[in-house]
Write a protein that holds these residues in place. Structure first.
Motif, PDB file in Angstrom:
ATOM      1  N   THR A  82      33.039 -26.555  -1.026  1.00  0.00           N
ATOM      2  CA  THR A  82      32.081 -25.730  -0.285  1.00  0.00           C
ATOM      3  C   THR A  82      30.932 -25.287  -1.183  1.00  0.00           C
ATOM      4  O   THR A  82      29.761 -25.322  -0.782  1.00  0.00           O
ATOM      5  N   ILE A  83      31.250 -24.882  -2.412  1.00  0.00           N
ATOM      6  CA  ILE A  83      30.218 -24.466  -3.358  1.00  0.00           C
ATOM      7  C   ILE A  83      29.321 -25.648  -3.726  1.00  0.00           C
ATOM      8  O   ILE A  83      28.098 -25.502  -3.840  1.00  0.00           O
ATOM      9  N   ASN A  84      29.925 -26.823  -3.896  1.00  0.00           N
ATOM     10  CA  ASN A  84      29.115 -28.024  -4.161  1.00  0.00           C
ATOM     11  C   ASN A  84      28.114 -28.266  -3.035  1.00  0.00           C
ATOM     12  O   ASN A  84      26.947 -28.601  -3.272  1.00  0.00           O
ATOM     13  N   LEU A  85      28.580 -28.098  -1.791  1.00  0.00           N
ATOM     14  CA  LEU A  85      27.699 -28.293  -0.644  1.00  0.00           C
ATOM     15  C   LEU A  85      26.578 -27.268  -0.639  1.00  0.00           C
ATOM     16  O   LEU A  85      25.415 -27.595  -0.362  1.00  0.00           O
ATOM     17  N   LEU A  86      26.902 -26.021  -0.973  1.00  0.00           N
ATOM     18  CA  LEU A  86      25.893 -24.958  -0.968  1.00  0.00           C
ATOM     19  C   LEU A  86      24.818 -25.183  -2.026  1.00  0.00           C
ATOM     20  O   LEU A  86      23.656 -24.813  -1.822  1.00  0.00           O
ATOM     21  N   TRP A  87      25.172 -25.795  -3.146  1.00  0.00           N
ATOM     22  CA  TRP A  87      24.171 -26.050  -4.180  1.00  0.00           C
ATOM     23  C   TRP A  87      23.145 -27.087  -3.750  1.00  0.00           C
ATOM     24  O   TRP A  87      22.066 -27.195  -4.358  1.00  0.00           O
ATOM     25  N   LEU A  88      23.445 -27.846  -2.705  1.00  0.00           N
ATOM     26  CA  LEU A  88      22.465 -28.810  -2.197  1.00  0.00           C
ATOM     27  C   LEU A  88      21.254 -28.113  -1.576  1.00  0.00           C
ATOM     28  O   LEU A  88      20.224 -28.739  -1.344  1.00  0.00           O
ATOM     29  N   THR A  89      21.403 -26.802  -1.294  1.00  0.00           N
ATOM     30  CA  THR A  89      20.266 -26.055  -0.750  1.00  0.00           C
ATOM     31  C   THR A  89      19.115 -25.977  -1.755  1.00  0.00           C
ATOM     32  O   THR A  89      17.950 -25.884  -1.356  1.00  0.00           O
ATOM     33  N   VAL A  90      19.434 -26.017  -3.062  1.00  0.00           N
ATOM     34  CA  VAL A  90      18.379 -25.874  -4.079  1.00  0.00           C
ATOM     35  C   VAL A  90      17.437 -27.082  -4.100  1.00  0.00           C
ATOM     36  O   VAL A  90      16.215 -26.907  -3.987  1.00  0.00           O
ATOM     37  N   PRO A  91      17.948 -28.333  -4.247  1.00  0.00           N
ATOM     38  CA  PRO A  91      17.003 -29.464  -4.174  1.00  0.00           C
ATOM     39  C   PRO A  91      16.292 -29.565  -2.837  1.00  0.00           C
ATOM     40  O   PRO A  91      15.116 -29.954  -2.779  1.00  0.00           O
ATOM     41  N   LEU A  92      16.986 -29.183  -1.745  1.00  0.00           N
ATOM     42  CA  LEU A  92      16.320 -29.159  -0.441  1.00  0.00           C
ATOM     43  C   LEU A  92      15.185 -28.144  -0.441  1.00  0.00           C
ATOM     44  O   LEU A  92      14.096 -28.396   0.093  1.00  0.00           O
ATOM     45  N   GLY A  93      15.449 -26.983  -1.027  1.00  0.00           N
ATOM     46  CA  GLY A  93      14.406 -25.960  -1.110  1.00  0.00           C
ATOM     47  C   GLY A  93      13.219 -26.408  -1.934  1.00  0.00           C
ATOM     48  O   GLY A  93      12.065 -26.120  -1.591  1.00  0.00           O
ATOM     49  N   VAL A  94      13.478 -27.118  -3.045  1.00  0.00           N
ATOM     50  CA  VAL A  94      12.398 -27.650  -3.869  1.00  0.00           C
ATOM     51  C   VAL A  94      11.551 -28.636  -3.057  1.00  0.00           C
ATOM     52  O   VAL A  94      10.308 -28.597  -3.081  1.00  0.00           O
ATOM     53  N   PHE A  95      12.230 -29.516  -2.322  1.00  0.00           N
ATOM     54  CA  PHE A  95      11.507 -30.496  -1.508  1.00  0.00           C
ATOM     55  C   PHE A  95      10.632 -29.817  -0.462  1.00  0.00           C
ATOM     56  O   PHE A  95       9.430 -30.120  -0.340  1.00  0.00           O
ATOM     57  N   TRP A  96      11.211 -28.886   0.308  1.00  0.00           N
ATOM     58  CA  TRP A  96      10.449 -28.222   1.364  1.00  0.00           C
ATOM     59  C   TRP A  96       9.331 -27.357   0.777  1.00  0.00           C
ATOM     60  O   TRP A  96       8.250 -27.232   1.368  1.00  0.00           O
ATOM     61  N   SER A  97       9.564 -26.741  -0.390  1.00  0.00           N
ATOM     62  CA  SER A  97       8.524 -25.921  -1.016  1.00  0.00           C
ATOM     63  C   SER A  97       7.319 -26.770  -1.400  1.00  0.00           C
ATOM     64  O   SER A  97       6.168 -26.379  -1.168  1.00  0.00           O
ATOM     65  N   ILE A  98       7.587 -27.935  -1.992  1.00  0.00           N
ATOM     66  CA  ILE A  98       6.489 -28.813  -2.405  1.00  0.00           C
ATOM     67  C   ILE A  98       5.764 -29.376  -1.181  1.00  0.00           C
ATOM     68  O   ILE A  98       4.530 -29.345  -1.091  1.00  0.00           O
ATOM     69  N   PHE A  99       6.544 -29.873  -0.222  1.00  0.00           N
ATOM     70  CA  PHE A  99       5.943 -30.480   0.969  1.00  0.00           C
ATOM     71  C   PHE A  99       5.123 -29.471   1.766  1.00  0.00           C
ATOM     72  O   PHE A  99       3.939 -29.712   2.080  1.00  0.00           O
ATOM     73  N   LEU A 100       5.728 -28.332   2.094  1.00  0.00           N
ATOM     74  CA  LEU A 100       5.014 -27.326   2.886  1.00  0.00           C
ATOM     75  C   LEU A 100       3.909 -26.658   2.072  1.00  0.00           C
ATOM     76  O   LEU A 100       2.871 -26.271   2.628  1.00  0.00           O
ATOM     77  N   GLY A 101       4.113 -26.536   0.755  1.00  0.00           N
ATOM     78  CA  GLY A 101       3.064 -25.985  -0.091  1.00  0.00           C
ATOM     79  C   GLY A 101       1.805 -26.832  -0.043  1.00  0.00           C
ATOM     80  O   GLY A 101       0.686 -26.304   0.031  1.00  0.00           O
ATOM     81  N   LEU A 102       1.981 -28.159  -0.057  1.00  0.00           N
ATOM     82  CA  LEU A 102       0.827 -29.061   0.047  1.00  0.00           C
ATOM     83  C   LEU A 102       0.146 -28.931   1.410  1.00  0.00           C
ATOM     84  O   LEU A 102      -1.083 -28.979   1.508  1.00  0.00           O
ATOM     85  N   VAL A 103       0.962 -28.749   2.450  1.00  0.00           N
ATOM     86  CA  VAL A 103       0.389 -28.541   3.787  1.00  0.00           C
ATOM     87  C   VAL A 103      -0.424 -27.243   3.810  1.00  0.00           C
ATOM     88  O   VAL A 103      -1.562 -27.209   4.307  1.00  0.00           O
ATOM     89  N   TRP A 104       0.129 -26.175   3.255  1.00  0.00           N
ATOM     90  CA  TRP A 104      -0.550 -24.869   3.250  1.00  0.00           C
ATOM     91  C   TRP A 104      -1.842 -24.909   2.419  1.00  0.00           C
ATOM     92  O   TRP A 104      -2.795 -24.203   2.705  1.00  0.00           O
TER      93      TRP A 104
END
Length: 318
Positions: A82-104
Motif C-alpha cells: 500500500t505504501i509503495n502504491l502511495l509513493w506513486l503519487t509523487v511522480p504523478l504530481g511531478v508530471f501534472w505540475s510540469i504539464f499544468l504549469g506549462l499550460v498556466w
C-alpha cells in the motif's frame, strides 16, 4: 477494532474536521480582508483563483484516487504494498505540475506584470508546493486509516497559522513583492504540514504506544518504497481500484471547481472580479464546507473499516 469504537473515533474526526474548516474559513476571510488594504484586487484574484486552482488540480489528480483506494478495506493488510502504491503519487504530481504549469504559463492569459508581479515564480511555487505535499501522502493515509484525530488537528492548525503569520508579515513589510509573498507562504504551509506528520511518526514508531496498538509499521524505513521479495511491487487489486476511482473523480473535480475552470480558461471575468467572486463564493459555500465535507471524509473511513467491498450485506461483520 469494534464498530462502536470506530464510530466513536470517526465522529470525533468529523467534529474536529468541521471545527478546522470553521477556523480555516474565518482565518482565510480575515486574511483576504486584511491583504486587500495593502494589495490590489487583481493580485488577490490571481492567487485565490488561478494559482490555487493549479495547486488543487495537481493535488487532486495525483492523490485523490489513491486516497480512496488505500483507505478502502481493513487496516490488516500488506502495508508495504500500500505504501509503495502511495509513493506513486509523487511522480504523478511531478508530471501534472510540469504539464499544468506549462499550460498556466503559455496557454492562459498572463497578468499585467505591473499589476501582478512575479506571475511565473508564483506558478512554479504553487506547482512545487503540490509535489511537496504529496511527499507526506503515506503518512497521511496511515494516520487517517488509524484515526489519529489529534495529529490531523495539530498538523493542519500549525500549517494554517504559520502561513497566515508569514503572509501578514510580508504584506506589511514588503507589499511590492507581489506573488512572492503568497508563494513563500504556500511553500511554508505545505512544508509545516508534511513535517508535522514526519516528526510525529519518527516519535511514534517503535514507542510503547505503537507496540500496544500493534501498529503495522515498525520503523521509518518501512514508510519508504520497498521491494517485497518474490511478490509484486504493489497490490494490483488496490491499483485497479485506484484506476476506477480516478475515472470517477473527474466529474467530482469539475463539479467542485467548475466555476474556477470557467473563469480561468474562458476569461469571463477580469482578475479583480475573480478575487471578489472567490470571497463571496467562499461565504456562500460555508454550510457545505463546514458540515458535509468533514462528514464525507470521516465517514468514508468508517464505512471502509466496517464494510468489506464486494461482500453481501448479510455477510458483513456487525
Amino acid at each position: 477494532m469494534a464498530s462502536q469504537d470506530v464510530l466513536s473515533q470517526t465522529t470525533r474526526l468529523a467534529s474536529s474536521s468541521a471545527l478546522l474548516q470553521v477556523l480555516f474559513r474565518v482565518v482565510t476571510f480575515g486574511l483576504n480582508a486584511f491583504t486587500l488594504r495593502y494589495l490590489s484586487r487583481e493580485l488577490i484574484g490571481v492567487v485565490n483563483v488561478r494559482l490555487t486552482l493549479l495547486y488543487s488540480t495537481v493535488v487532486f489528480l495525483a492523490r485523490e484516487a489513491f486516497r480512496r483506494a488505500c483507505l478502502s478495506g481493513s487496516t490488516k493488510r500488506n502495508w508495504t504494498k500500500t505504501i509503495n502504491l502511495l509513493w506513486l503519487t509523487v511522480p504523478l504530481g511531478v508530471f501534472w505540475s510540469i504539464f499544468l504549469g506549462l499550460v498556466w504559463l503559455h496557454l492562459l492569459e498572463v497578468p499585467d506584470p505591473s499589476v501582478v508581479p512575479h506571475y511565473q515564480a508564483g506558478v512554479v511555487a504553487f506547482g512545487l508546493s503540490a509535489v511537496i505535499e504529496l511527499l507526506g501522502e503515506p503518512f497521511w493515509v496511515l494516520a487517517q486509516a488509524h484515526l489519529f484525530v489529534r495529529l490531523k488537528v495539530i498538523a493542519e492548525s500549525l500549517s494554517v497559522v504559520s502561513k497566515c503569520i508569514l503572509t501578514v508579515i510580508l504584506v506589511v513589510l514588503y507589499p511590492q513583492w507581489g506573488l512572492y509573498i503568497f508563494s513563500l507562504a504556500q511553500l511554508l504551509y505545505v512544508s509545516v504540514l508534511v513535517m508535522c506528520y514526519v516528526i510525529y511518526f519518527v516519535m511514534f514508531l517503535g514507542s510503547p504506544e505503537a507496540t500496544k496498538k500493534s501498529f503495522p509499521v515498525a520503523r521509518m524505513k518501512a514508510l519508504l518504497p520497498n521491494l517485497v521479495e518474490d511478490e509484486t511491487f504493489v497490490n494490483w487489486k488496490e491499483a485497479r481500484l485506484t484506476w476506477s476511482f480516478f475515472k470517477q473523480s473527474f466529474l467530482k473535480q469539475i463539479l467542485t471547481e467548475g466555476e474556477r475552470y470557467v473563469m480561468t480558461f474562458l476569461n469571463v471575468l477580469n482578475f479583480g472580479d475573480q478575487g471578489v467572486y472567490d470571497i463571496v463564493n467562499n461565504l456562500g459555500s460555508l454550510v457545505a464546507r463546514f458540515i458535509f465535507l468533514p462528514i464525507e471524509e470521516s465517514f468514508y473511513v468508517f464505512f471502509a473499516k466496517v464494510l468489506e467491498r464486494g461482500k453481501n450485506v448479510k455477510d458483513q461483520k456487525q
